[in-house]
Design a protein around this motif. Structure first.
Motif, short mmCIF file in Angstrom:
data_model
loop_
_atom_site.label_atom_id
_atom_site.label_comp_id
_atom_site.label_asym_id
_atom_site.label_seq_id
_atom_site.Cartn_x
_atom_site.Cartn_y
_atom_site.Cartn_z
N LEU A 91 0.80 -1.23 0.00
CA LEU A 91 0.00 0.00 0.00
C LEU A 91 0.83 1.27 0.00
O LEU A 91 0.30 2.36 -0.28
CB LEU A 91 -0.92 0.03 1.23
CG LEU A 91 -2.00 -1.06 1.36
CD1 LEU A 91 -2.75 -0.88 2.66
CD2 LEU A 91 -2.95 -1.01 0.17
N GLY A 92 2.11 1.13 0.34
CA GLY A 92 2.92 2.33 0.54
C GLY A 92 2.54 3.06 1.81
O GLY A 92 2.84 4.24 1.98
N LYS A 93 1.90 2.33 2.73
CA LYS A 93 1.45 2.90 4.00
C LYS A 93 1.72 1.90 5.11
O LYS A 93 1.74 0.69 4.90
CB LYS A 93 -0.05 3.22 3.97
CG LYS A 93 -0.48 4.12 2.81
CD LYS A 93 -1.98 4.30 2.79
CE LYS A 93 -2.41 5.03 1.51
NZ LYS A 93 -1.78 6.35 1.40
N ASP A 94 1.90 2.42 6.32
CA ASP A 94 2.04 1.56 7.49
C ASP A 94 0.67 1.11 7.97
O ASP A 94 -0.35 1.76 7.69
CB ASP A 94 2.75 2.31 8.63
CG ASP A 94 4.19 2.65 8.28
OD1 ASP A 94 4.82 1.86 7.55
OD2 ASP A 94 4.67 3.71 8.73
N VAL A 95 0.63 0.00 8.72
CA VAL A 95 -0.65 -0.49 9.23
C VAL A 95 -1.29 0.53 10.18
O VAL A 95 -2.52 0.54 10.35
CB VAL A 95 -0.50 -1.85 9.94
CG1 VAL A 95 -0.20 -2.95 8.93
CG2 VAL A 95 0.55 -1.79 11.05
N GLY A 96 -0.47 1.38 10.77
CA GLY A 96 -1.02 2.41 11.65
C GLY A 96 -1.86 3.44 10.92
O GLY A 96 -2.59 4.22 11.56
N ASP A 97 -1.77 3.47 9.58
CA ASP A 97 -2.56 4.42 8.78
C ASP A 97 -3.92 3.86 8.36
O ASP A 97 -4.68 4.55 7.69
CB ASP A 97 -1.78 4.81 7.51
CG ASP A 97 -0.45 5.48 7.83
OD1 ASP A 97 -0.40 6.24 8.81
OD2 ASP A 97 0.52 5.23 7.09
#
Length: 331
Positions: A91-97
């Motif tokens: 996703l290009g994102k951390d799971v925190g996002d």
């Protein structure tokens, strides 16, 4: 089905899931306990469930989470940990996002290990709950206490789920606070193949003293399985306990390890052999220092002094399934 729906609902309500919430079901849908029965139970609660399932693969699952923004995620602790690593790549994102507030895990002991709990909760910014049961009138869930207190027993009106016996002699063990033994279960209201003093090989610890969260009743902690138990010079060692020690050395370790056996347990000819991943970027001297620190910590906390081989990050395959911590290498 009615008993199962009621018990899952009790557990999910304790975790904070409410009617109208969106929940991602990421257990394997083919699982007898945590597959379609969970979907059915959530629907009966009035929850908007997304039955993606682990079989869909991590890319589809993460994209669905990003598009649908579920409040809760249901999966094994191994999968929750795995998604931490792969989300940035997919996703290009951390799971925190992802906006997840609640994670309910089951299927293996990981959600009760302090270091893994901390890693998952901090990475997602969510509250992690450890769950066990789903059939035979049994359901247990951890609470909101700052430190893990085991899982509260929620199905006393449907089952006797925490009788203990000696794993070798099968003699009854008194149910006093802190007692440890092989769990046997008896269903009180289950018409299809009701178990009577039946064991699936789990080793439980029972807590009878009041929990700091204020909720009444007994609690249980799963220490491991009889077939996972290792005995090294008379000391009982559970793979989950070894993993917890390794996880405590993050970020110097990745948390990944394998226990190497030359023959099936439980008895292990000393020393216990471990392969442990170190984080990339560590210099040679730092890796050696880490190895010594691990040996001392394992000796101090588990009373065994293992032989530890350090291997670079990425040596062990990551998987969305339960992680197998034991490898067999016959001599």
């Amino acid at each position: 089905m009615e008993v199962t729906n009621r018990l899952w609902a009790r557990g999910f309500w304790r975790a904070g899931i409410r009617p109208g919430d969106t929940v991602m079901q990421a257990f394997g849908l083919s699982m007898f306990l945590a597959g379609v029965p969970i979907v059915r139970a959530l629907e009966s609660m009035g929850v908007r469930v997304i039955p993606c399932g682990a079989e869909a693969g991590s890319e589809r699952l993460l994209k669905l989470i990003w598009w649908t923004r579920p409040r809760a995620l249901l999966c094994t602790p191994s999968y929750a940990e795995y998604l931490i690593d792969v989300a940035p790549k997919i996703l290009g994102k951390d799971v925190g996002d992802l906006g997840i507030e609640i994670i309910c895990c089951a299927g293996e002991p990981g959600a009760g290990l302090p270091e893994l709990r901390r890693k998952i909760e901090e990475s997602y910014g969510a509250r992690l709950y450890d769950m066990l049961g789903g059939a035979h009138g049994i359901l247990n869930i951890s609470c909101d206490a700052p430190e893990y207190q085991g899982m509260h027993v929620l199905g006393d009106d449907f089952s006797i789920s925490y009788d203990l016996v000696d794993p070798e002699t099968k003699a009854p063990i008194p149910l006093v606070d802190g007692a440890i033994g092989e769990r046997v279960k008896t269903s009180l209201e289950w018409e299809a193949q009701p178990p009577v003093r039946y064991s699936v090989g789990d080793i439980y610890q029972i807590f009878t003293e009041p929990c700091m969260c204020g909720q009444p009743g007994p609690r249980i902690k799963v220490l491991g399985r009889i077939d996972d138990l290792l005995i090294v010079k008379g000391v009982k060692v559970y793979p989950a306990a070894v993993k917890n020690v390794i996880e405590s050395f993050a970020p110097r370790t990745t948390g990944e390890l394998r226990i190497v056996l030359n023959e099936p347990g439980p008895r292990v000819s000393p020393p216990l052999k471990l392969r442990v991943e170190y984080r990339s970027g560590l210099e040679k001297d730092a890796v050696e220092m880490l190895r010594q620190d691990l040996i001392e910590a394992l000796h101090r906390r588990l009373r065994v002094r293992p032989k530890v081989d350090m291997v670079p990050e990425g040596t062990f395959e990551r998987t969305r399934h339960k992680t197998k911590l034991i490898e067999y290498h016959p001599e």
